[in-house]
Write a protein that holds these residues in place. Sequence first.
Motif, short mmCIF file in Angstrom:
data_model
loop_
_atom_site.label_atom_id
_atom_site.label_comp_id
_atom_site.label_asym_id
_atom_site.label_seq_id
_atom_site.Cartn_x
_atom_site.Cartn_y
_atom_site.Cartn_z
N ILE A 1 -18.89 7.81 -30.01
CA ILE A 1 -18.53 8.64 -29.20
C ILE A 1 -17.09 8.81 -29.01
O ILE A 1 -16.39 9.78 -28.82
CB ILE A 1 -19.17 8.46 -27.73
CG1 ILE A 1 -18.82 9.63 -26.73
CG2 ILE A 1 -18.62 7.15 -27.11
CD1 ILE A 1 -19.77 9.49 -25.55
N GLY A 2 -16.32 7.58 -29.36
CA GLY A 2 -14.93 7.64 -28.96
C GLY A 2 -14.30 8.44 -30.18
O GLY A 2 -13.21 9.17 -30.01
N ARG A 3 -15.00 8.27 -31.26
CA ARG A 3 -14.40 9.01 -32.38
C ARG A 3 -14.72 10.72 -32.34
O ARG A 3 -14.00 11.47 -32.48
CB ARG A 3 -15.08 8.69 -33.87
CG ARG A 3 -14.51 9.33 -35.00
CD ARG A 3 -13.29 9.32 -34.96
NE ARG A 3 -12.76 10.11 -36.35
CZ ARG A 3 -11.31 10.43 -36.65
NH1 ARG A 3 -10.34 10.24 -35.74
NH2 ARG A 3 -11.13 11.08 -37.78
N ALA B 1 -7.27 4.71 -25.97
CA ALA B 1 -6.51 5.87 -25.38
C ALA B 1 -7.36 6.26 -24.15
O ALA B 1 -7.08 6.73 -23.04
CB ALA B 1 -6.37 7.10 -26.19
N SER B 2 -8.80 6.29 -24.19
CA SER B 2 -9.73 6.49 -23.36
C SER B 2 -9.71 5.52 -22.04
O SER B 2 -9.35 5.88 -20.87
CB SER B 2 -11.42 6.17 -23.63
OG SER B 2 -12.24 6.47 -22.48
N LYS C 1 -18.67 3.17 -23.76
CA LYS C 1 -19.43 1.77 -23.72
C LYS C 1 -18.17 0.94 -24.64
O LYS C 1 -18.36 -0.21 -24.31
CB LYS C 1 -20.58 1.76 -24.31
CG LYS C 1 -21.70 2.49 -23.75
CD LYS C 1 -23.10 2.44 -24.40
CE LYS C 1 -24.10 3.11 -23.74
NZ LYS C 1 -25.40 3.06 -24.41
N GLY C 2 -17.14 1.39 -25.18
CA GLY C 2 -16.26 0.70 -25.77
C GLY C 2 -15.23 0.52 -25.29
O GLY C 2 -14.05 0.34 -26.31
N TRP C 3 -14.88 0.81 -24.09
CA TRP C 3 -13.53 1.03 -23.45
C TRP C 3 -12.77 -0.16 -23.43
O TRP C 3 -11.64 -0.33 -23.49
CB TRP C 3 -13.64 1.51 -22.12
CG TRP C 3 -14.50 0.53 -21.14
CD1 TRP C 3 -15.88 0.63 -21.21
CD2 TRP C 3 -14.05 -0.32 -20.26
NE1 TRP C 3 -16.33 -0.12 -20.19
CE2 TRP C 3 -15.32 -0.96 -19.95
CE3 TRP C 3 -13.03 -0.84 -19.92
CZ2 TRP C 3 -15.45 -2.07 -18.88
CZ3 TRP C 3 -12.86 -2.05 -19.19
CH2 TRP C 3 -13.89 -2.56 -18.66
N SER C 4 -13.45 -1.44 -23.37
CA SER C 4 -12.97 -2.82 -23.07
C SER C 4 -12.23 -3.38 -24.37
O SER C 4 -11.44 -4.32 -24.18
CB SER C 4 -14.10 -3.81 -22.73
OG SER C 4 -14.95 -3.91 -23.77
#
Length: 543
Positions: free
Chosen positions: A227-229, A325-326, A352-355
């Motif tokens: 989702i980040g991509r 960046a998120s 879910k990958g913000w950390s």
Amino acid sequence: SMQESRAEGLSHSRSPRSSFSPGPPLDGRAGRAMGLLQSLHSRPSQRSSTGGSPAECPGVFDCLLPAPLLPSAYQQRVARLAREALDAPPAQSLEETLRQCIGFCYRVLPERAQHVCVSTVFADNPEEHQHNAPVYTALLVAWGEPGFEHLEVKCRAIAGTDVQFGKMPPSPFWSRRASTGDGRQAPCRALMHQLLAWFVALDDGDARKQLLQNILLQLHEACYNCIGRHKEVFEYCVYDLMKAEAEAEGEPCAPSGGASGSRLPDAGSEGRLDLEVARKIVRSFAAQYLDKHKRAALHATAISPLKFLYQGQYEVFENLDSHGASFWASALSEAFFPGLQLPFESIVELDKGWSWAARHFLPTMAQGADREALLRLSAPENLGRDWRQVTAGLRPSGRDARRLPGLTFSFGEYGFQQSLREAKRPRSALREALAPYAVRFSEFMARPLLLKHFLRHACTSERWDLDIGPALAALAPEALGVDSAEGPRELRQWLFFGGPEGGGSLAPEDAKEDIEALAALLSSAGVEWASDTAAAGASAETL
């Protein structure tokens, strides 16, 4: 990028607050942020002149960025895309529009588009390449287009991505709702349909239509990622749309009478643009530059230092442009600068990958080569430059930056939301730790720095001769009181070299910018952030 499930591998233990030795004093922005960091570590309860420490005064940062710096042209264009998707959707279905895109990009008839496969979809890591990958079905399945739920797109399983089980699921990014700004919402999938239809409608001979090649390639690659991509590629697509629209508005300006093929109104009898047209061109250019500057400021604040530290750790490095960046955009805009719009999509409720990037790196970069890298990345003249060029010849120490203190133990999307609430809470450890980074960002947004980098961007832009130069020249008699015979070339000489007697190349080292003259021109066009009443920037003392 590698993401959600890999985040579970991070330590959930809370690191104790520790002291650190920063070595010799740092100068400038790096020094002020590090000085504040030392102060907060050594005297956490000391009150500032505002009545409390940054952690004790949740609104202390509210005034550091004046109102004219808050809006984002990107966010305004996304809202307009959403309105267009609801009020004037494309006549063709998303499937038909996509077939036409594929037909143009892969030189096939639209009716054959659904059979197009790409031999290799490249990833940064060769082990994550995908082979014989369908384009049409992959995009529609990943976008969650109704009617395609039953299709199964098999692929190489990549741990920690959307395709970790060897088949493609729909990404929630494309079903998330984008605000129209008037109380309505539209799914991001509909916004992408609107964007693709805009490009499809261009003549095949229009150079701007070639942007579809890269747009489609990146959209397809994101299907095998996370989702980040998807978020990152969506942003790039909107940037390309805005660039193409600006080029449509800014055909070459004739010195008099209007050029053949120009889409700008004819110049007046004195060979100048109408003042209202000139003001509109300058305001549009300045609004898009403000977004560019915000992106550069966010990268200089956190993303570039983290890239330097983790350039040898693939699992962290590859997530910094997306999930990094998120996290940092949300932390700064929601916790410290209420109302600030950044040219990034907010996926707090889904990320879910913000950390991966939630690291307290300033203490880690207090010594040795890391310290030198931080100094270079904090230098005003390096804002917007690629971090690899800026840190050339330096090698990171390999020290791991610990997690920001006070982060929630849950590392999924709920942990992101909880951590942001904690960052807003007075006296919280997380807010205190983030304060020096907010200082860095606010100083990169200082008015003199904005004007200086805007001037360099405008003077070296391919649009100087097309529209922005003639537009500024049209405003010069009114704003600067100069002779109306001064044209774009003379004006650039004045602005970039500090007057008509200057000279040299348009290289930064030759510049002697007259930023106050530029400010007068921008103010004349109605660019509010250029006014001296909109001076921005903070220092440790301000806090």
